[in-house]
Write an enzyme that holds these catalytic residues in place. Structure first.
Site, PDB file in Angstrom:
ATOM      1  N   GLU A 154     -75.974  11.451 -27.530  1.00  0.00           N
ATOM      2  CA  GLU A 154     -75.896  10.762 -26.209  1.00  0.00           C
ATOM      3  C   GLU A 154     -74.875  11.678 -25.363  1.00  0.00           C
ATOM      4  O   GLU A 154     -74.049  12.322 -25.986  1.00  0.00           O
ATOM      5  CB  GLU A 154     -74.963   9.244 -26.674  1.00  0.00           C
ATOM      6  CG  GLU A 154     -74.602   8.599 -25.450  1.00  0.00           C
ATOM      7  CD  GLU A 154     -73.872   7.375 -25.543  1.00  0.00           C
ATOM      8  OE1 GLU A 154     -73.631   7.160 -26.582  1.00  0.00           O
ATOM      9  OE2 GLU A 154     -73.346   6.864 -24.352  1.00  0.00           O
TER      10      GLU A 154
ATOM     11  N   ASN B  86     -79.186  11.372 -21.669  1.00  0.00           N
ATOM     12  CA  ASN B  86     -78.335  10.817 -20.814  1.00  0.00           C
ATOM     13  C   ASN B  86     -79.154   9.765 -20.004  1.00  0.00           C
ATOM     14  O   ASN B  86     -79.791  10.144 -18.969  1.00  0.00           O
ATOM     15  CB  ASN B  86     -77.928  11.939 -19.696  1.00  0.00           C
ATOM     16  CG  ASN B  86     -76.736  11.484 -18.785  1.00  0.00           C
ATOM     17  OD1 ASN B  86     -76.735  10.326 -18.589  1.00  0.00           O
ATOM     18  ND2 ASN B  86     -76.314  12.209 -17.971  1.00  0.00           N
TER      19      ASN B  86
ATOM     20  N   ASP C 272     -82.938  -0.228 -29.106  1.00  0.00           N
ATOM     21  CA  ASP C 272     -83.976  -0.808 -30.124  1.00  0.00           C
ATOM     22  C   ASP C 272     -85.205   0.452 -30.386  1.00  0.00           C
ATOM     23  O   ASP C 272     -85.351   0.972 -31.504  1.00  0.00           O
ATOM     24  CB  ASP C 272     -84.789  -1.860 -29.736  1.00  0.00           C
ATOM     25  CG  ASP C 272     -83.723  -3.163 -29.954  1.00  0.00           C
ATOM     26  OD1 ASP C 272     -82.704  -2.956 -30.387  1.00  0.00           O
ATOM     27  OD2 ASP C 272     -84.392  -4.170 -29.749  1.00  0.00           O
TER      28      ASP C 272
ATOM     29  N   ARG D 261     -74.977  13.382  -5.244  1.00  0.00           N
ATOM     30  CA  ARG D 261     -74.458  12.034  -5.703  1.00  0.00           C
ATOM     31  C   ARG D 261     -73.073  12.236  -6.215  1.00  0.00           C
ATOM     32  O   ARG D 261     -72.946  12.950  -7.211  1.00  0.00           O
ATOM     33  CB  ARG D 261     -75.379  11.275  -6.550  1.00  0.00           C
ATOM     34  CG  ARG D 261     -74.910  10.173  -7.209  1.00  0.00           C
ATOM     35  CD  ARG D 261     -75.645   9.742  -8.428  1.00  0.00           C
ATOM     36  NE  ARG D 261     -75.203   8.456  -9.114  1.00  0.00           N
ATOM     37  CZ  ARG D 261     -75.416   8.201 -10.419  1.00  0.00           C
ATOM     38  NH1 ARG D 261     -76.107   9.099 -11.373  1.00  0.00           N
ATOM     39  NH2 ARG D 261     -74.862   7.248 -10.937  1.00  0.00           N
TER      40      ARG D 261
ATOM     41  N   ARG E 272     -63.437   5.593 -16.377  1.00  0.00           N
ATOM     42  CA  ARG E 272     -64.036   4.948 -15.184  1.00  0.00           C
ATOM     43  C   ARG E 272     -64.059   3.366 -15.249  1.00  0.00           C
ATOM     44  O   ARG E 272     -63.085   2.923 -15.859  1.00  0.00           O
ATOM     45  CB  ARG E 272     -65.338   5.563 -15.084  1.00  0.00           C
ATOM     46  CG  ARG E 272     -65.490   6.953 -15.092  1.00  0.00           C
ATOM     47  CD  ARG E 272     -66.807   7.648 -14.748  1.00  0.00           C
ATOM     48  NE  ARG E 272     -67.107   7.390 -13.376  1.00  0.00           N
ATOM     49  CZ  ARG E 272     -68.529   7.432 -13.028  1.00  0.00           C
ATOM     50  NH1 ARG E 272     -69.519   7.858 -13.889  1.00  0.00           N
ATOM     51  NH2 ARG E 272     -68.891   6.803 -11.915  1.00  0.00           N
TER      52      ARG E 272
ATOM     53  N   PRO F  63     -81.857   6.997 -14.959  1.00  0.00           N
ATOM     54  CA  PRO F  63     -81.887   6.654 -13.283  1.00  0.00           C
ATOM     55  C   PRO F  63     -80.811   7.278 -12.655  1.00  0.00           C
ATOM     56  O   PRO F  63     -79.814   7.379 -12.986  1.00  0.00           O
ATOM     57  CB  PRO F  63     -81.729   5.079 -13.190  1.00  0.00           C
ATOM     58  CG  PRO F  63     -81.492   4.631 -14.438  1.00  0.00           C
ATOM     59  CD  PRO F  63     -81.862   5.491 -15.555  1.00  0.00           C
TER      60      PRO F  63
ATOM     61  N   LEU G 141     -72.237  13.454 -18.149  1.00  0.00           N
ATOM     62  CA  LEU G 141     -71.385  14.516 -17.240  1.00  0.00           C
ATOM     63  C   LEU G 141     -69.983  13.941 -17.210  1.00  0.00           C
ATOM     64  O   LEU G 141     -69.188  14.774 -17.359  1.00  0.00           O
ATOM     65  CB  LEU G 141     -72.107  14.481 -16.119  1.00  0.00           C
ATOM     66  CG  LEU G 141     -73.578  15.360 -15.771  1.00  0.00           C
ATOM     67  CD1 LEU G 141     -74.184  14.867 -14.586  1.00  0.00           C
ATOM     68  CD2 LEU G 141     -73.359  16.609 -15.916  1.00  0.00           C
ATOM     69  N   SER G 142     -69.806  12.782 -16.785  1.00  0.00           N
ATOM     70  CA  SER G 142     -68.358  12.212 -16.479  1.00  0.00           C
ATOM     71  C   SER G 142     -68.123  11.424 -17.833  1.00  0.00           C
ATOM     72  O   SER G 142     -68.668  11.656 -18.934  1.00  0.00           O
ATOM     73  CB  SER G 142     -68.485  11.202 -15.685  1.00  0.00           C
ATOM     74  OG  SER G 142     -69.244   9.904 -15.807  1.00  0.00           O
TER      75      SER G 142
ATOM     76  N   ALA H 173     -76.948   4.805 -15.997  1.00  0.00           N
ATOM     77  CA  ALA H 173     -76.434   3.420 -16.188  1.00  0.00           C
ATOM     78  C   ALA H 173     -77.162   2.401 -17.066  1.00  0.00           C
ATOM     79  O   ALA H 173     -76.506   1.526 -17.622  1.00  0.00           O
ATOM     80  CB  ALA H 173     -76.482   2.635 -14.773  1.00  0.00           C
TER      81      ALA H 173
ATOM     82  N   ARG I 215     -68.441   0.511 -17.419  1.00  0.00           N
ATOM     83  CA  ARG I 215     -68.845   1.910 -18.069  1.00  0.00           C
ATOM     84  C   ARG I 215     -68.436   2.057 -19.330  1.00  0.00           C
ATOM     85  O   ARG I 215     -68.949   2.962 -20.045  1.00  0.00           O
ATOM     86  CB  ARG I 215     -68.727   2.910 -17.206  1.00  0.00           C
ATOM     87  CG  ARG I 215     -69.362   3.032 -15.568  1.00  0.00           C
ATOM     88  CD  ARG I 215     -69.030   4.110 -15.173  1.00  0.00           C
ATOM     89  NE  ARG I 215     -69.257   3.908 -13.773  1.00  0.00           N
ATOM     90  CZ  ARG I 215     -70.498   4.151 -12.988  1.00  0.00           C
ATOM     91  NH1 ARG I 215     -71.542   4.523 -13.725  1.00  0.00           N
ATOM     92  NH2 ARG I 215     -70.474   4.128 -11.686  1.00  0.00           N
TER      93      ARG I 215
ATOM     94  N   HIS J 271     -75.369   1.301 -20.483  1.00  0.00           N
ATOM     95  CA  HIS J 271     -74.434   0.299 -20.402  1.00  0.00           C
ATOM     96  C   HIS J 271     -74.947  -1.059 -20.868  1.00  0.00           C
ATOM     97  O   HIS J 271     -74.375  -2.091 -20.943  1.00  0.00           O
ATOM     98  CB  HIS J 271     -73.731   0.136 -19.274  1.00  0.00           C
ATOM     99  CG  HIS J 271     -73.047   1.568 -18.974  1.00  0.00           C
ATOM    100  ND1 HIS J 271     -72.301   2.161 -19.985  1.00  0.00           N
ATOM    101  CD2 HIS J 271     -73.033   2.341 -17.917  1.00  0.00           C
ATOM    102  CE1 HIS J 271     -71.938   3.313 -19.334  1.00  0.00           C
ATOM    103  NE2 HIS J 271     -72.690   3.607 -17.865  1.00  0.00           N
TER     104      HIS J 271
HETATM  105  C1  DQA Z   1     -73.559   9.060 -16.340  1.00  0.00           C
HETATM  106  C2  DQA Z   1     -72.428   8.090 -16.594  1.00  0.00           C
HETATM  107  C3  DQA Z   1     -73.249   6.507 -16.121  1.00  0.00           C
HETATM  108  O1  DQA Z   1     -71.988   5.594 -16.506  1.00  0.00           O
HETATM  109  C4  DQA Z   1     -73.640   6.541 -14.997  1.00  0.00           C
HETATM  110  O2  DQA Z   1     -74.422   5.362 -14.567  1.00  0.00           O
HETATM  111  C5  DQA Z   1     -74.661   7.649 -14.844  1.00  0.00           C
HETATM  112  C6  DQA Z   1     -73.979   9.164 -15.229  1.00  0.00           C
HETATM  113  C7  DQA Z   1     -72.968  10.399 -16.631  1.00  0.00           C
HETATM  114  O3  DQA Z   1     -73.759  11.375 -16.905  1.00  0.00           O
HETATM  115  O4  DQA Z   1     -71.791  10.794 -16.682  1.00  0.00           O
HETATM  116  O5  DQA Z   1     -75.516   7.455 -13.958  1.00  0.00           O
HETATM  117  O6  DQA Z   1     -74.528   8.607 -17.479  1.00  0.00           O
END
Ligand code: DQA
Length: 155
Positions: free
Chosen positions: A100, A76, A89, A20, A109, A12, A103-104, A79, A113, A82
């Site tokens: 996994e 990716n 599953d 964003r 953070r 999402p 980007l961040s 959210a 997260r 988390h």
């Molecule tokens: C994210 C990190 C997640 O915590 C966040 O909810 C995102 C982007 C990232 O790519 O850094 O939507 O997955």
């Protein structure tokens, strides 16, 4: 023999990349990240498919369809990372490598997260390298597959 298939899943809000929180996620769009991942996959002899959804169930169903069809997954999940136990599953039933991707760097953070429910069912995580992470994650998946263009599985 056909080229190994890599499925890239995007969760999402990733369609909003570029607008964003650019100070967190950079200015590239999701389409640009996917193009970068695809170019890396092709260089390494893999075919890349991409699916984005804002709904956890769609990602779960994509993993079901990938079983026995795709060779590796790069995820990716945004959210959903988390809290997404149903995606956890589903990934647990996938036989191939799972990488996994973020980007961040979620560990640097907000506290909520810092927990990834997907990490226990992933081979590893690429996080904090911005768009370069899309290349690194594809490269990691290719190495785990021992794909033709990639280097050794583990150095
Ligand atoms: C994210 C990190 C997640 O915590 C966040 O909810 C995102 C982007 C990232 O790519 O850094 O939507 O997955």
């Amino acid at each position: 023999m056909s080229a190994p298939l890599l499925l890239l899943l995007s969760g999402p809000n990733l369609t909003l990349l570029g607008e964003r929180d650019p100070q967190v996620y950079g200015t590239a769009t999701l389409a640009e990240h996917v193009a970068r991942a695809r170019a890396t996959a092709e260089r390494l002899g893999l075919v890349l498919e991409h699916l984005q959804s804002d709904r956890e169930g769609d990602l779960v169903e994509a993993v079901h369809r990938a079983r026995g069809r795709a060779d590796a997954l790069v995820v990716n999940a945004g959210a959903i990372t988390h809290y997404g136990w149903s995606l956890h599953d589903a990934l647990a039933t996938f036989a191939g490598p799972v990488v996994e991707l973020h980007l961040s760097n979620p560990d640097a953070r907000e506290p909520w997260r810092r927990r990834s429910v997907l990490a226990p069912v992933s081979d590893g995580t690429v996080a904090g390298f911005g768009g370069v992470g899309y290349e690194l994650a594809v490269e990691a998946a290719a190495r785990l597959l021992g794909a033709p263009g990639s280097r050794a599985k583990r150095a």
